[in-house]
Write a protein that holds these residues in place. Structure first.
Motif, mmCIF file in Angstrom:
data_model
loop_
_atom_site.group_PDB
_atom_site.id
_atom_site.type_symbol
_atom_site.label_atom_id
_atom_site.label_comp_id
_atom_site.label_asym_id
_atom_site.label_seq_id
_atom_site.Cartn_x
_atom_site.Cartn_y
_atom_site.Cartn_z
ATOM 1 N N PRO A 11 0.822 -1.210 0.000
ATOM 2 C CA PRO A 11 0.000 0.000 0.000
ATOM 3 C C PRO A 11 0.856 1.260 0.000
ATOM 4 C CG PRO A 11 -0.393 -1.332 1.978
ATOM 5 C CD PRO A 11 0.629 -2.035 1.159
ATOM 6 N N GLY A 12 0.308 2.317 -0.597
ATOM 7 C CA GLY A 12 0.995 3.589 -0.607
ATOM 8 C C GLY A 12 1.992 3.766 -1.727
ATOM 9 N N ARG A 13 2.072 2.835 -2.630
ATOM 10 C CA ARG A 13 3.049 2.916 -3.707
ATOM 11 C C ARG A 13 2.414 3.360 -5.023
ATOM 12 N NH1 ARG A 13 7.785 3.549 -1.889
ATOM 13 N NH2 ARG A 13 8.644 2.740 -3.785
ATOM 14 N N SER A 14 1.146 3.678 -5.003
ATOM 15 C CA SER A 14 0.444 4.133 -6.197
ATOM 16 C C SER A 14 0.514 5.652 -6.264
ATOM 17 C CB SER A 14 -1.017 3.679 -6.157
ATOM 18 O OG SER A 14 -1.686 4.098 -7.317
ATOM 19 N N VAL A 15 0.756 6.178 -7.452
ATOM 20 C CA VAL A 15 0.855 7.618 -7.660
ATOM 21 C C VAL A 15 -0.235 8.027 -8.646
ATOM 22 C CG1 VAL A 15 2.323 9.483 -8.510
ATOM 23 C CG2 VAL A 15 3.353 7.528 -7.317
ATOM 24 N N ARG A 16 -1.149 8.897 -8.214
ATOM 25 C CA ARG A 16 -2.208 9.388 -9.106
ATOM 26 C C ARG A 16 -1.711 10.618 -9.847
ATOM 27 N NH1 ARG A 16 -6.611 9.493 -4.903
ATOM 28 N NH2 ARG A 16 -7.064 7.303 -4.699
ATOM 29 N N ILE A 17 -1.971 10.640 -11.153
ATOM 30 C CA ILE A 17 -1.589 11.766 -11.993
ATOM 31 C C ILE A 17 -2.834 12.185 -12.759
ATOM 32 C CG2 ILE A 17 -0.050 12.559 -13.833
ATOM 33 C CD1 ILE A 17 1.688 10.004 -13.017
ATOM 34 N N TYR A 18 -3.273 13.411 -12.571
ATOM 35 C CA TYR A 18 -4.498 13.901 -13.206
ATOM 36 C C TYR A 18 -4.149 14.650 -14.478
ATOM 37 C CZ TYR A 18 -6.596 12.680 -8.788
ATOM 38 O OH TYR A 18 -7.026 11.977 -7.684
ATOM 39 N N VAL A 19 -4.761 14.248 -15.584
ATOM 40 C CA VAL A 19 -4.515 14.889 -16.877
ATOM 41 C C VAL A 19 -5.847 15.169 -17.563
ATOM 42 C CG1 VAL A 19 -2.255 13.803 -17.195
ATOM 43 C CG2 VAL A 19 -4.279 12.662 -18.066
ATOM 44 N N THR A 20 -5.836 16.152 -18.448
ATOM 45 C CA THR A 20 -7.022 16.425 -19.257
ATOM 46 C C THR A 20 -7.033 15.473 -20.450
ATOM 47 O OG1 THR A 20 -5.871 18.071 -20.576
ATOM 48 C CG2 THR A 20 -7.013 18.873 -18.598
ATOM 49 N N CYS A 43 13.677 9.223 -9.299
ATOM 50 C CA CYS A 43 14.377 8.361 -10.257
ATOM 51 C C CYS A 43 13.785 8.601 -11.639
ATOM 52 C CB CYS A 43 14.241 6.898 -9.874
ATOM 53 S SG CYS A 43 15.145 5.805 -10.998
ATOM 54 N N SER A 44 14.498 9.356 -12.447
ATOM 55 C CA SER A 44 13.965 9.709 -13.763
ATOM 56 C C SER A 44 14.020 8.561 -14.758
ATOM 57 C CB SER A 44 14.721 10.915 -14.325
ATOM 58 O OG SER A 44 16.095 10.604 -14.466
ATOM 59 N N ALA A 45 14.678 7.472 -14.404
ATOM 60 C CA ALA A 45 14.862 6.373 -15.353
ATOM 61 C C ALA A 45 13.824 5.255 -15.223
ATOM 62 C CB ALA A 45 16.256 5.783 -15.195
ATOM 63 N N CYS A 46 13.163 5.136 -14.051
ATOM 64 C CA CYS A 46 12.227 4.019 -13.890
ATOM 65 C C CYS A 46 11.179 4.334 -12.830
ATOM 66 C CB CYS A 46 12.966 2.745 -13.506
ATOM 67 S SG CYS A 46 13.600 2.765 -11.822
ATOM 68 N N HIS A 47 10.144 3.513 -12.773
ATOM 69 C CA HIS A 47 9.146 3.636 -11.707
ATOM 70 C C HIS A 47 8.981 2.307 -10.994
ATOM 71 C CE1 HIS A 47 5.842 1.780 -14.087
ATOM 72 N NE2 HIS A 47 6.394 2.413 -15.088
ATOM 73 N N SER A 48 10.076 1.599 -10.851
ATOM 74 C CA SER A 48 10.079 0.322 -10.162
ATOM 75 C C SER A 48 9.524 0.488 -8.753
ATOM 76 C CB SER A 48 11.501 -0.224 -10.105
ATOM 77 O OG SER A 48 11.506 -1.469 -9.442
ATOM 78 N N GLY A 49 8.532 -0.317 -8.408
ATOM 79 C CA GLY A 49 7.929 -0.255 -7.093
ATOM 80 C C GLY A 49 6.819 0.774 -6.975
ATOM 81 N N ARG A 50 6.560 1.523 -8.019
ATOM 82 C CA ARG A 50 5.490 2.525 -8.036
ATOM 83 C C ARG A 50 4.531 2.193 -9.168
ATOM 84 N NH1 ARG A 50 5.988 7.001 -4.230
ATOM 85 N NH2 ARG A 50 8.183 7.117 -3.752
#
Length: 77
Positions: A11-20, A43-50
């Motif tokens: 839990p807590g590893r999800s990132v919400r991104i709101y876009v139009t 980490c600009s290269a990956c989203h491992s674990g997210r």
């Protein structure tokens, strides 16, 4: 190929991104947004674990004088 771990992310590893919609259906813009968010996560290269969870904004506010509906970005959900 080794077996993948079927367990969900902690839990807590999800990132919400709101876009139009304009942004969501533009691959180049989505790539730029993803890179920007990953950089902010450290980490600009990956989203491992997210888990990046893109939400298309479908909330509107209406101007009572003109009756123009405008997308509302950044609503608290």
């Amino acid at each position: 190929m080794p077996d993948l771990n079927p367990q969900p992310l902690p839990p807590g590893r999800s990132v919400r991104i709101y876009v139009t919609r304009e942004v969501a259906y533009d691959l180049e813009k989505m790539h730029r947004i993803t890179a920007n968010v990953l950089n902010k996560l450290g980490c600009s290269a990956c989203h491992s674990g997210r888990q990046l969870d893109f939400q298309i904004v479908e909330d509107f506010v209406v101007n009572p004088d003109t009756l123009e509906a405008k997308e509302v970005v950044g609503m608290n959900v």
